[in-house]
Design an enzyme around this catalytic site. Structure first.
Site, mmCIF file in Angstrom:
data_model
loop_
_atom_site.group_PDB
_atom_site.id
_atom_site.type_symbol
_atom_site.label_atom_id
_atom_site.label_comp_id
_atom_site.label_asym_id
_atom_site.label_seq_id
_atom_site.Cartn_x
_atom_site.Cartn_y
_atom_site.Cartn_z
ATOM 1 N N ASP A 35 12.059 17.432 31.104
ATOM 2 C CA ASP A 35 13.351 18.022 31.465
ATOM 3 C C ASP A 35 14.302 16.940 31.976
ATOM 4 O O ASP A 35 13.985 16.224 32.932
ATOM 5 C CB ASP A 35 13.148 19.060 32.584
ATOM 6 C CG ASP A 35 14.457 19.747 32.952
ATOM 7 O OD1 ASP A 35 14.812 20.714 32.260
ATOM 8 O OD2 ASP A 35 15.125 19.310 33.913
ATOM 9 N N TYR A 46 21.984 13.582 35.083
ATOM 10 C CA TYR A 46 20.986 12.766 35.785
ATOM 11 C C TYR A 46 21.146 11.278 35.420
ATOM 12 O O TYR A 46 20.562 10.413 36.084
ATOM 13 C CB TYR A 46 19.543 13.188 35.461
ATOM 14 C CG TYR A 46 19.193 14.634 35.749
ATOM 15 C CD1 TYR A 46 19.992 15.436 36.562
ATOM 16 C CD2 TYR A 46 18.047 15.210 35.216
ATOM 17 C CE1 TYR A 46 19.669 16.769 36.808
ATOM 18 C CE2 TYR A 46 17.716 16.536 35.460
ATOM 19 C CZ TYR A 46 18.539 17.307 36.248
ATOM 20 O OH TYR A 46 18.206 18.626 36.486
ATOM 21 N N LYS A 53 20.890 19.116 29.368
ATOM 22 C CA LYS A 53 21.857 20.132 29.842
ATOM 23 C C LYS A 53 23.294 19.664 29.696
ATOM 24 O O LYS A 53 23.606 18.493 29.934
ATOM 25 C CB LYS A 53 21.574 20.457 31.317
ATOM 26 C CG LYS A 53 20.116 20.776 31.582
ATOM 27 C CD LYS A 53 19.790 21.109 33.010
ATOM 28 C CE LYS A 53 18.282 21.103 33.235
ATOM 29 N NZ LYS A 53 17.745 19.847 33.739
ATOM 30 N N HIS A 65 24.429 23.883 32.153
ATOM 31 C CA HIS A 65 23.825 23.506 33.437
ATOM 32 C C HIS A 65 24.163 24.501 34.556
ATOM 33 O O HIS A 65 23.368 24.712 35.476
ATOM 34 C CB HIS A 65 24.296 22.089 33.829
ATOM 35 C CG HIS A 65 23.324 21.348 34.683
ATOM 36 N ND1 HIS A 65 23.066 20.003 34.541
ATOM 37 C CD2 HIS A 65 22.543 21.753 35.700
ATOM 38 C CE1 HIS A 65 22.167 19.638 35.438
ATOM 39 N NE2 HIS A 65 21.841 20.676 36.160
HETATM 40 N N1 LIG Z 1 19.024 23.100 36.452
HETATM 41 C C1 LIG Z 1 19.297 22.630 37.642
HETATM 42 O O1 LIG Z 1 20.368 22.874 38.219
HETATM 43 C C2 LIG Z 1 18.263 21.785 38.345
HETATM 44 C C3 LIG Z 1 18.393 21.529 39.717
HETATM 45 C C4 LIG Z 1 17.395 20.776 40.335
HETATM 46 C C5 LIG Z 1 16.330 20.302 39.604
HETATM 47 N N2 LIG Z 1 16.228 20.525 38.258
HETATM 48 C C6 LIG Z 1 15.097 20.006 37.438
HETATM 49 O O2 LIG Z 1 13.884 20.451 38.052
HETATM 50 C C7 LIG Z 1 13.071 19.322 38.363
HETATM 51 C C8 LIG Z 1 12.205 19.618 39.580
HETATM 52 O O3 LIG Z 1 12.976 19.957 40.723
HETATM 53 P P1 LIG Z 1 13.210 18.928 41.947
HETATM 54 O O4 LIG Z 1 13.172 17.549 41.462
HETATM 55 O O5 LIG Z 1 14.427 19.439 42.636
HETATM 56 O O6 LIG Z 1 12.021 19.221 42.952
HETATM 57 P P2 LIG Z 1 10.441 19.425 42.943
HETATM 58 O O7 LIG Z 1 9.841 19.218 41.624
HETATM 59 O O8 LIG Z 1 10.206 20.705 43.671
HETATM 60 O O9 LIG Z 1 9.990 18.260 43.943
HETATM 61 C C9 LIG Z 1 10.035 16.910 43.580
HETATM 62 C C10 LIG Z 1 9.585 16.100 44.774
HETATM 63 O O10 LIG Z 1 8.229 16.405 45.118
HETATM 64 C C11 LIG Z 1 7.470 15.225 45.189
HETATM 65 N N3 LIG Z 1 6.163 15.540 44.620
HETATM 66 C C12 LIG Z 1 5.876 15.772 43.309
HETATM 67 N N4 LIG Z 1 4.577 16.049 43.147
HETATM 68 C C13 LIG Z 1 4.018 15.992 44.371
HETATM 69 C C14 LIG Z 1 2.697 16.161 44.838
HETATM 70 N N5 LIG Z 1 1.694 16.453 44.002
HETATM 71 N N6 LIG Z 1 2.465 16.028 46.166
HETATM 72 C C15 LIG Z 1 3.478 15.736 47.012
HETATM 73 N N7 LIG Z 1 4.753 15.547 46.633
HETATM 74 C C16 LIG Z 1 5.020 15.679 45.308
HETATM 75 C C17 LIG Z 1 8.210 14.185 44.387
HETATM 76 O O11 LIG Z 1 7.986 12.890 44.916
HETATM 77 P P3 LIG Z 1 7.738 11.556 44.026
HETATM 78 O O12 LIG Z 1 8.663 11.614 42.849
HETATM 79 O O13 LIG Z 1 8.096 10.475 44.984
HETATM 80 O O14 LIG Z 1 6.302 11.558 43.646
HETATM 81 C C18 LIG Z 1 9.653 14.607 44.589
HETATM 82 O O15 LIG Z 1 10.170 14.055 45.777
HETATM 83 C C19 LIG Z 1 14.109 18.200 38.553
HETATM 84 O O16 LIG Z 1 13.541 16.922 38.541
HETATM 85 C C20 LIG Z 1 15.035 18.485 37.401
HETATM 86 O O17 LIG Z 1 14.466 18.021 36.176
HETATM 87 C C21 LIG Z 1 17.186 21.292 37.633
#
Ligand SMILES: NC(=O)c1ccc[n+]([C@@H]2O[C@H](COP(=O)([O-])OP(=O)(O)OC[C@H]3O[C@@H](n4cnc5c(N)ncnc54)[C@H](OP(=O)(O)O)[C@@H]3O)[C@@H](O)[C@H]2O)c1
Length: 316
Positions: free
Chosen positions: A47, A52, A81, A114
């Site tokens: 994704d 980004y 997106k 998005h």
């Molecule tokens: N459509 C939208 O508006 C929108 C908005 C937000 C996000 N997104 C997408 O959704 C994806 C995921 O959401 P997100 O990045 O907001 O948050 P998330 O996946 O809930 O959390 C990511 C964070 O968790 C940490 N992490 C990952 N695996 C872990 C584990 N096993 N143990 C402990 N910590 C862990 C990562 O650290 P490290 O990387 O340092 O390991 C990072 O800081 C985004 O990357 C993006 O692609 C879309």
């Protein structure tokens, strides 16, 4: 898509692996590395988003894995997106071409609007110091959608969908579309269960993808303000359930989404976490544990709740 883990068939007829890698907020080098490690670990869904700024890195990693013979293009499901500043129909195709160019691909598997909230073409919401309303564009997402449908007709996007849409917006879109949105990507986790939205999407054959599905521990608002919000991965219920299965809190949360029939795209740039987050195919949560996780709902939105609240299409 052998080895991709569980998949769903979208309303477009295309298959989408439910577990993917998120790539938001990572450096170029981190993303290239993360995507390569993810592909080696079995992920077949990545994704990204124009905003980004890492489509080029995602594309490079995929290209390297194809060159190595590890995967073929058709083995990996790539989502990107349309950013809000390209929401006027006349800019949609150009935005798609910019993304394809960055990714180095002929098509994406899924292209999402998005956000329902359009912003003025050429504006930069991240470097805007004046009145936030000066950024707003009146463009209606129904008009944007017609241009998205043309991209699907052309085969530039195999499936099209939306992100951050609420039930009323989806309903309106369903009443005014030729091609149904295949996916709605939204913030979703036990603290923000959004059962009504999930049920609505299921009834209408729209696959929900959970973002910030681990509770987004690195989200900018928290980092900037230092404000205290409950940390989902430290929630005692989540941790205790993990102990029962010999799994981490992150693995329990990923399984919670999969067992709810929802797609999830945990982001990590840490090799061991990328691998561990995919190591969830050997267990599933009992009904009782899913109920306990369901009881954690507190309508806590980690992201976006305070952004553009006066925009006419503000969804939350
Ligand atoms: N459509 C939208 O508006 C929108 C908005 C937000 C996000 N997104 C997408 O959704 C994806 C995921 O959401 P997100 O990045 O907001 O948050 P998330 O996946 O809930 O959390 C990511 C964070 O968790 C940490 N992490 C990952 N695996 C872990 C584990 N096993 N143990 C402990 N910590 C862990 C990562 O650290 P490290 O990387 O340092 O390991 C990072 O800081 C985004 O990357 C993006 O692609 C879309």
């Amino acid at each position: 898509m052998a080895g991709a883990g569980p998949t769903a068939v979208l309303s477009s007829g295309k298959k989408m692996p439910l577990l993917g890698l998120g790539t938001w907020q990572s450096t170029s080098e981190q993303v290239i590395n993360a995507v390569k490690i993810a592909i080696d670990a079995g992920y077949r869904h990545i994704d990204t988003a124009w905003v980004y700024g890492n489509e080029k890195d995602v594309g490079q990693a995929i290209k390297e894995k194809i060159a190595e013979g590890k995967i073929k293009r058709e083995d990996v499901f790539v989502t990107t997106k349309l950013f809000s500043t390209f929401q006027r129909p006349e800019h949609v195709r150009d935005a798609m071409m910019q993304s394809l160019d960055g990714l180095g691909l002929d098509y994406v598997d899924l292209y999402l609007i998005h956000s329902p909230q359009g912003l003025k073409y050429g504006s930069n919401p991240f470097q805007h110091s004046g009145d936030v309303e000066d950024l707003f564009d009146e463009v209606d997402y129904i008009d944007t959608w017609k241009a998205m449908e043309s991209l699907a007709d052309e085969g530039l996007a195999k499936s099209i969908g939306v992100s951050n849409f609420n039930t009323q917006q989806l309903e309106r879109l369903l009443q005014n579309c030729r091609i149904k949105p295949a996916v709605n990507q939204v913030e979703l986790h036990p603290y923000l269960a959004q059962q009504q939205l999930v049920d609505f999407c299921k009834r209408n054959d729209i696959l929900v993808t959970a973002y910030s599905g681990l509770g987004a521990p690195a989200r900018p608002r928290r980092a900037q303000s230092g404000e205290e919000e409950p940390v989902l991965m430290e929630d005692p219920t989540v941790v205790e359930i993990g102990k029962k299965y010999g799994k981490s809190a992150a693995q329990v949360l990923i399984r919670y989404h999969l067992d709810r029939g929802v797609s999830v795209i945990p982001k990590s740039v840490t090799p061991s976490r990328i691998q561990a987050n995919f190591d969830v195919m050997d267990f599933s949560l009992s009904k009782e544990d899913l109920t306990s996780l369901g009881q954690l709902d507190r309508k806590l939105r980690y992201l976006g709740a305070n952004l553009f609240t006066t925009h006419k299409f503000f969804p939350f």
